[in-house]
Design a protein around this motif. Structure first.
Motif, PDB file in Angstrom:
ATOM      1  N   TYR A 280     -18.341  -3.293   8.079  1.00  0.00           N
ATOM      2  CA  TYR A 280     -18.374  -4.004   6.808  1.00  0.00           C
ATOM      3  C   TYR A 280     -19.757  -4.605   6.557  1.00  0.00           C
ATOM      4  O   TYR A 280     -20.198  -4.735   5.420  1.00  0.00           O
ATOM      5  CB  TYR A 280     -17.331  -5.126   6.785  1.00  0.00           C
ATOM      6  CG  TYR A 280     -15.901  -4.640   6.755  1.00  0.00           C
ATOM      7  CD1 TYR A 280     -15.457  -3.754   5.778  1.00  0.00           C
ATOM      8  CD2 TYR A 280     -14.980  -5.091   7.695  1.00  0.00           C
ATOM      9  CE1 TYR A 280     -14.145  -3.316   5.741  1.00  0.00           C
ATOM     10  CE2 TYR A 280     -13.664  -4.662   7.674  1.00  0.00           C
ATOM     11  CZ  TYR A 280     -13.245  -3.775   6.687  1.00  0.00           C
ATOM     12  OH  TYR A 280     -11.940  -3.358   6.648  1.00  0.00           O
TER      13      TYR A 280
ATOM     14  N   ASP B  24     -21.795  -5.560   3.140  1.00  0.00           N
ATOM     15  CA  ASP B  24     -21.777  -6.986   2.816  1.00  0.00           C
ATOM     16  C   ASP B  24     -22.560  -7.735   3.892  1.00  0.00           C
ATOM     17  O   ASP B  24     -22.042  -7.952   4.993  1.00  0.00           O
ATOM     18  CB  ASP B  24     -20.340  -7.516   2.769  1.00  0.00           C
ATOM     19  CG  ASP B  24     -19.475  -6.766   1.770  1.00  0.00           C
ATOM     20  OD1 ASP B  24     -19.984  -6.412   0.698  1.00  0.00           O
ATOM     21  OD2 ASP B  24     -18.289  -6.536   2.071  1.00  0.00           O
TER      22      ASP B  24
ATOM     23  N   ARG C 217     -11.080  -1.013   1.559  1.00  0.00           N
ATOM     24  CA  ARG C 217     -11.514  -1.588   0.279  1.00  0.00           C
ATOM     25  C   ARG C 217     -11.176  -3.071   0.208  1.00  0.00           C
ATOM     26  O   ARG C 217     -11.931  -3.870  -0.330  1.00  0.00           O
ATOM     27  CB  ARG C 217     -10.864  -0.830  -0.886  1.00  0.00           C
ATOM     28  CG  ARG C 217     -11.440  -1.175  -2.243  1.00  0.00           C
ATOM     29  CD  ARG C 217     -10.859  -0.303  -3.340  1.00  0.00           C
ATOM     30  NE  ARG C 217      -9.457  -0.599  -3.580  1.00  0.00           N
ATOM     31  CZ  ARG C 217      -9.010  -1.620  -4.329  1.00  0.00           C
ATOM     32  NH1 ARG C 217      -9.855  -2.446  -4.874  1.00  0.00           N
ATOM     33  NH2 ARG C 217      -7.719  -1.792  -4.515  1.00  0.00           N
ATOM     34  N   ARG C 218     -10.067  -3.459   0.832  1.00  0.00           N
ATOM     35  CA  ARG C 218      -9.636  -4.860   0.853  1.00  0.00           C
ATOM     36  C   ARG C 218     -10.235  -5.642   2.029  1.00  0.00           C
ATOM     37  O   ARG C 218      -9.911  -6.791   2.235  1.00  0.00           O
ATOM     38  CB  ARG C 218      -8.113  -4.921   0.919  1.00  0.00           C
ATOM     39  CG  ARG C 218      -7.442  -4.482  -0.364  1.00  0.00           C
ATOM     40  CD  ARG C 218      -5.923  -4.379  -0.168  1.00  0.00           C
ATOM     41  NE  ARG C 218      -5.223  -4.138  -1.414  1.00  0.00           N
ATOM     42  CZ  ARG C 218      -5.016  -2.955  -1.957  1.00  0.00           C
ATOM     43  NH1 ARG C 218      -5.485  -1.863  -1.354  1.00  0.00           N
ATOM     44  NH2 ARG C 218      -4.360  -2.825  -3.083  1.00  0.00           N
ATOM     45  N   ARG C 219     -11.080  -4.979   2.834  1.00  0.00           N
ATOM     46  CA  ARG C 219     -11.770  -5.592   3.981  1.00  0.00           C
ATOM     47  C   ARG C 219     -10.792  -6.106   5.042  1.00  0.00           C
ATOM     48  O   ARG C 219     -10.999  -7.147   5.641  1.00  0.00           O
ATOM     49  CB  ARG C 219     -12.703  -6.738   3.543  1.00  0.00           C
ATOM     50  CG  ARG C 219     -13.781  -6.372   2.522  1.00  0.00           C
ATOM     51  CD  ARG C 219     -14.679  -5.244   3.027  1.00  0.00           C
ATOM     52  NE  ARG C 219     -15.892  -5.099   2.258  1.00  0.00           N
ATOM     53  CZ  ARG C 219     -16.080  -4.190   1.300  1.00  0.00           C
ATOM     54  NH1 ARG C 219     -15.114  -3.358   0.973  1.00  0.00           N
ATOM     55  NH2 ARG C 219     -17.240  -4.101   0.677  1.00  0.00           N
ATOM     56  N   CYS C 220      -9.740  -5.340   5.303  1.00  0.00           N
ATOM     57  CA  CYS C 220      -8.762  -5.713   6.330  1.00  0.00           C
ATOM     58  C   CYS C 220      -9.323  -5.484   7.729  1.00  0.00           C
ATOM     59  O   CYS C 220     -10.157  -4.608   7.937  1.00  0.00           O
ATOM     60  CB  CYS C 220      -7.487  -4.876   6.174  1.00  0.00           C
ATOM     61  SG  CYS C 220      -6.602  -5.155   4.638  1.00  0.00           S
TER      62      CYS C 220
ATOM     63  N   TYR D   6      -8.242   4.002   3.165  1.00  0.00           N
ATOM     64  CA  TYR D   6      -9.201   3.699   2.108  1.00  0.00           C
ATOM     65  C   TYR D   6      -8.905   2.342   1.473  1.00  0.00           C
ATOM     66  O   TYR D   6      -9.797   1.506   1.327  1.00  0.00           O
ATOM     67  CB  TYR D   6      -9.152   4.810   1.059  1.00  0.00           C
ATOM     68  CG  TYR D   6     -10.183   4.718  -0.041  1.00  0.00           C
ATOM     69  CD1 TYR D   6     -11.353   5.457   0.034  1.00  0.00           C
ATOM     70  CD2 TYR D   6      -9.972   3.934  -1.167  1.00  0.00           C
ATOM     71  CE1 TYR D   6     -12.306   5.404  -0.988  1.00  0.00           C
ATOM     72  CE2 TYR D   6     -10.911   3.866  -2.186  1.00  0.00           C
ATOM     73  CZ  TYR D   6     -12.067   4.599  -2.090  1.00  0.00           C
ATOM     74  OH  TYR D   6     -13.001   4.550  -3.091  1.00  0.00           O
ATOM     75  N   GLU D   7      -7.655   2.131   1.104  1.00  0.00           N
ATOM     76  CA  GLU D   7      -7.281   0.882   0.428  1.00  0.00           C
ATOM     77  C   GLU D   7      -7.367  -0.320   1.359  1.00  0.00           C
ATOM     78  O   GLU D   7      -7.711  -1.418   0.935  1.00  0.00           O
ATOM     79  CB  GLU D   7      -5.887   0.993  -0.182  1.00  0.00           C
ATOM     80  CG  GLU D   7      -5.845   1.865  -1.415  1.00  0.00           C
ATOM     81  CD  GLU D   7      -6.750   1.358  -2.538  1.00  0.00           C
ATOM     82  OE1 GLU D   7      -6.813   0.128  -2.783  1.00  0.00           O
ATOM     83  OE2 GLU D   7      -7.406   2.192  -3.188  1.00  0.00           O
ATOM     84  N   MET D   8      -7.088  -0.131   2.634  1.00  0.00           N
ATOM     85  CA  MET D   8      -7.221  -1.245   3.571  1.00  0.00           C
ATOM     86  C   MET D   8      -8.691  -1.598   3.783  1.00  0.00           C
ATOM     87  O   MET D   8      -9.044  -2.778   3.876  1.00  0.00           O
ATOM     88  CB  MET D   8      -6.532  -0.910   4.894  1.00  0.00           C
ATOM     89  CG  MET D   8      -5.008  -0.908   4.762  1.00  0.00           C
ATOM     90  SD  MET D   8      -4.159  -0.683   6.329  1.00  0.00           S
ATOM     91  CE  MET D   8      -4.314   1.095   6.530  1.00  0.00           C
TER      92      MET D   8
ATOM     93  N   LEU E  50       0.835  -1.183   0.000  1.00  0.00           N
ATOM     94  CA  LEU E  50       0.000   0.000   0.000  1.00  0.00           C
ATOM     95  C   LEU E  50       0.874   1.238   0.000  1.00  0.00           C
ATOM     96  O   LEU E  50       1.899   1.283   0.678  1.00  0.00           O
ATOM     97  CB  LEU E  50      -0.878   0.021   1.251  1.00  0.00           C
ATOM     98  CG  LEU E  50      -1.880  -1.118   1.410  1.00  0.00           C
ATOM     99  CD1 LEU E  50      -2.579  -1.025   2.749  1.00  0.00           C
ATOM    100  CD2 LEU E  50      -2.866  -1.156   0.298  1.00  0.00           C
TER     101      LEU E  50
ATOM    102  N   LEU F 203     -17.230   3.749  -0.644  1.00  0.00           N
ATOM    103  CA  LEU F 203     -17.318   2.330  -0.312  1.00  0.00           C
ATOM    104  C   LEU F 203     -18.573   1.979   0.477  1.00  0.00           C
ATOM    105  O   LEU F 203     -18.859   0.806   0.694  1.00  0.00           O
ATOM    106  CB  LEU F 203     -16.069   1.899   0.466  1.00  0.00           C
ATOM    107  CG  LEU F 203     -14.722   2.172  -0.227  1.00  0.00           C
ATOM    108  CD1 LEU F 203     -13.569   1.757   0.665  1.00  0.00           C
ATOM    109  CD2 LEU F 203     -14.661   1.473  -1.579  1.00  0.00           C
TER     110      LEU F 203
END
Length: 168
Positions: free
Chosen positions: A78, A82, A17-20, A13-15, A1, A50
């Motif tokens: 999340y 989902d 988006r990856r559902r970390c 944001y990227e974490m 990242l 997201l």
């Protein structure tokens, strides 16, 4: 990242988006007035793009904003995006001087009105500056982790989320 500086500085944001989970973020951006601009920017973009809310309770966020605690824990929802997904945990750490630091760090802080949020425009750090940031980081993590018996990163994040009134 990447550090996300072109979009958002925390790479949160990227974490997301990856559902970390759990996620530990150290916000070391230049923020001498403690406006939490980088955190606000990340939370806003994540919620809009997201559709995942990140929720800090008042018991967690209040001490951080009052500068009586060096971190806050939030729930990453999340499950709002989902169905059936497991929610995550965010541990947000903000460097600050709380006057529990060692005398050399306090001395450096007295000489720099924006420490620990000095601009990075000048990247020629002095030995005193480098050591003060290193020592502040160590002191911060020691205070945040005080009382944690050890275990996984997830256990650590869960431990912090249960310490609502802790001084770290």
């Amino acid at each position: 990242l990447s550090d996300g500086g072109h979009f958002e500085n925390l790479a949160l944001y990227e974490m997301i988006r990856r559902r970390c989970s759990p996620i530990i973020v150290l916000d070391s951006g230049c923020d001498p007035k403690y406006t939490y601009e980088d955190l606000g920017n990340a939370l806003r973009k994540i919620r809009i793009d997201l559709k995942i809310p990140i929720e800090f309770s008042d018991a967690q966020l209040g001490p951080l904003l009052d500068k009586t605690r060096r971190c806050a824990v939030a729930q990453i929802r999340y499950s709002c995006m989902d169905q059936g997904a497991r929610d995550g945990i965010l541990v947000y750490v903000k460097p600050m001087v709380r006057h529990t630091e060692s005398p050399d760090v306090l001395s450096y802080a007295a000489s720099s009105s924006t420490f620990p949020h000095e601009t990075t425009n000048d990247q020629w750090f002095t030995e005193a500056q480098t050591e003060s940031y290193r020592a502040l980081g160590l002191q911060s993590i020691r205070e945040i982790a005080e009382g944690f018996p050890g275990g996984s990163l997830e256990e650590f994040a869960t431990f912090l989320s249960g310490r609502r009134g802790a001084a770290a």
